[in-house]
Design an enzyme around this catalytic site. Structure first.
Site, PDB file in Angstrom:
ATOM      1  CE1 TYR A  23      -0.973  -2.545   8.848  1.00  0.00           C
ATOM      2  CE2 TYR A  23      -0.019  -1.728   6.817  1.00  0.00           C
ATOM      3  CZ  TYR A  23      -1.053  -2.348   7.497  1.00  0.00           C
ATOM      4  OH  TYR A  23      -2.162  -2.775   6.811  1.00  0.00           O
TER       5      TYR A  23
ATOM      6  CG  PHE B 163       0.332  -9.628   2.848  1.00  0.00           C
ATOM      7  CD1 PHE B 163       0.852 -10.877   2.593  1.00  0.00           C
ATOM      8  CD2 PHE B 163       1.189  -8.651   3.341  1.00  0.00           C
ATOM      9  CE1 PHE B 163       2.200 -11.153   2.832  1.00  0.00           C
ATOM     10  CE2 PHE B 163       2.526  -8.905   3.593  1.00  0.00           C
ATOM     11  CZ  PHE B 163       3.027 -10.168   3.336  1.00  0.00           C
ATOM     12  CD  GLU B 164      -3.488  -5.557   8.631  1.00  0.00           C
ATOM     13  OE1 GLU B 164      -3.371  -4.426   8.136  1.00  0.00           O
ATOM     14  OE2 GLU B 164      -4.347  -5.831   9.483  1.00  0.00           O
ATOM     15  CB  VAL B 165       3.586  -8.272   8.954  1.00  0.00           C
ATOM     16  CG1 VAL B 165       4.362  -8.776  10.167  1.00  0.00           C
ATOM     17  CG2 VAL B 165       3.471  -9.363   7.898  1.00  0.00           C
TER      18      VAL B 165
END
Length: 530
Positions: free
Chosen positions: A331, A389-391
């Protein structure tokens, strides 16, 4: 017939009537269909000169029969005779050019032989990358080294060119790992076209035009032709337009509708952000536990969530998805801030119940301490990864632990009787089921969503934003004057730990507040250092 096949036939197929002469010394010395005259030595030659004359004749004859030695280098000498008879100089030249092209493609340029590092004109920096990592809990035998990875794989090393098909074809010879199965995803309405066009334009310019990852758009209704035409015009990557299943965007049958309507009215009256919107509850529920179940994402392992009306300020010179995969990260986030506790008053109590019911699902290296407030009976301190905003690793979210946790919360009705958000739920899930050293802080990516803005330090060479201190967005969603209890340290500092918690000598939080400060300006490190 394709153009490449036509050229190949042109170069390598000799005409039927063309005769290729043997290039042996005999045929070089003797034209075709020509007889060689005999040499007569004069009879009146004296005996004394016979030996010299004979030697001279032999020398002359030997010279005649031997082809001249080439005065220049030629690749023909290295080609077997059988092949040499059937190939022309032009064909050899083409093969040499092709070989040189492949050689240049495979071998890096001399300036990159040592390591690929971004040049930054800041003399006192020991490393061009600022890596903000939490304190490691346990050392592994062969832990990944994200900083080293960045130093060797930046400068757009994996960027795709117009000859990407050739790169993919020979990647096995270069020992390059395959491109991650990843996508940029966005939940967006037709009415938000202008906002998503802004977000797409900036992310494409700063990053995705070089890496060509597909976009997947989700909507609770079919996308309009106008939306499709406008977004297709902004990228050369593939785009998918998907509709959220109706059962993922509607009130579950176990929810009391009357109680739900009362909740909408109450949260709206006390000023909880978007607390009165029915669609917002559906959105939070879908982003928390349904997005990764959509059939379209079954072919992907990684995602980067992109919201409408956001800004990306910095050029990103590495493949973000490769970085996550190669360093075994689950994450990635960009901001860690305080959330409004009125939105989810029962979230922590339900989470504790889940932990008690399923202790076997908690990761042995999980760290929940940074999310608990010792001065408030160990309750949740309301810190969250700002999830717009997250990967992330889709396989993590599809895993048993996360799925059970989401179902536990969903059956309790918190998305509708309260206003559970996907940000605190993702934060708690990642904290319980992922080791802290598999969570990444993307400090190097400049980003803004509404009033929350993040910009890395010393990045004027690649960013169009003013650097922000590391605590910049801590209480943007919960104003300082709010009666909500706030933790002793900012959320991002509690996550990072170590020297990020060190205070200046003689400073006290209460003393600062007595003079009108917010109590969070006593840290030795500001996050703007080199």
């Amino acid at each position: 017939m394709g153009i490449l096949e036509a050229i190949t036939r042109k170069l390598f197929k000799s005409p039927d009537k063309e005769y290729v002469y043997d290039k042996s010394p005999k045929f070089l010395a003797t034209p075709s269909h020509t007889t060689i005259p005999e040499f007569d030595i004069p009879s009146d030659t004296s005996t004394s000169s016979s030996s010299s004359s004979s030697a001279s004749s032999l020398s002359s004859s030997s010279t005649f029969w031997r082809s001249p030695t080439p005065s220049f280098w030629s690749p023909r000498r290295y080609i077997p005779t059988k092949i040499r008879k059937n190939i022309s100089n032009r064909q050899i030249g083409v093969l040499v050019c092709v070989a040189l092209t492949v050689f240049v493609w495979l071998v890096p340029s001399p300036q990159n032989w040592r390591s690929r590092v971004v040049d930054i004109d800041v003399p006192h920096l020991t490393s061009p990358y600022q890596v903000f990592r939490p304190i490691a809990q346990a050392a592994k035998k062969h832990p990944p080294n994200p900083q080293q990875w960045l130093e060797h794989n930046s400068n757009n090393k994996f960027a795709l060119s117009s000859s990407s098909s050739i790169a993919n074809a020979i990647s096995s010879y270069r020992h390059v790992s395959p491109k991650p199965r990843a996508a940029l995803i966005s939940l967006v309405r037709n009415s938000e076209l202008d906002g998503i066009m802004q977000s797409m334009t900036q992310l494409e310019y700063h990053w995705n035009r070089k890496y060509q990852y597909p976009w997947v758009f989700f909507n609770d209704e079919p996308f309009s032709d106008e939306f499709k035409a406008a977004t297709r015009n902004l990228t050369s990557s593939k785009i998918y337009y998907e509709v959220v299943p109706k059962d993922h965007w509607s009130l579950p049958d176990w929810i009391d509708e009357g109680r739900f309507m009362n909740s909408l009215e109450y949260l709206g009256a006390i000023g909880v952000g978007k607390g009165w919107m029915i669609s917002y509850r559906h959105m939070c529920r879908w982003n928390s536990g349904f997005f990764y179940r959509h059939p379209r994402l079954a072919e992907f392992d990684w995602y980067w969530r992109v919201e409408p009306d956001v800004h990306f300020f910095c050029d990103i010179d590495y493949d973000v998805f490769r970085f996550m995969r190669d360093n075994r990260l689950k994450y990635g986030f960009n901001m860690n801030i305080l959330d409004d506790a009125r939105s989810f008053p029962s979230l922590w109590s339900r989470t504790r119940s889940f932990i008690n019911a399923h202790p076997e699902l908690i990761h042995p290296e999980a760290d929940l301490d940074w999310l608990l407030d010792a001065r408030n009976n160990g309750d949740y301190n309301n810190c969250q990864f700002f999830s717009n905003f997250e990967v992330g690793d889709l396989n993590f979210f599809r895993g048993k632990a996360n799925e059970k946790y989401f179902d536990w919360l969903d059956r309790g009705g918190g998305f509708y009787y309260e206003r559970f958000g996907d940000a605190p739920i993702h934060t708690l899930s990642v904290a319980m089921f992922v080791p802290k050293n598999e969570i990444w802080f993307f400090r190097d990516i400049g980003y803004q969503h509404d009033i929350n803005r993040h910009c890395p330090p010393r990045s004027a060479h690649r960013c169009s934003c003013e650097p922000t201190p590391i605590d910049e967005n801590f209480y943007r969603l919960v104003p300082l004057e709010s009666p909500q209890k706030k933790p002793d340290d900012t959320c991002i500092r509690q996550f990072l730990g170590g020297s990020w918690l060190d205070k200046k000598s003689g400073w006290s939080q209460d003393g600062e507040r007595m003079f009108g400060g917010d109590g969070y300006h006593g840290y030795e490190l500001t996050g703007l250092e080199g």
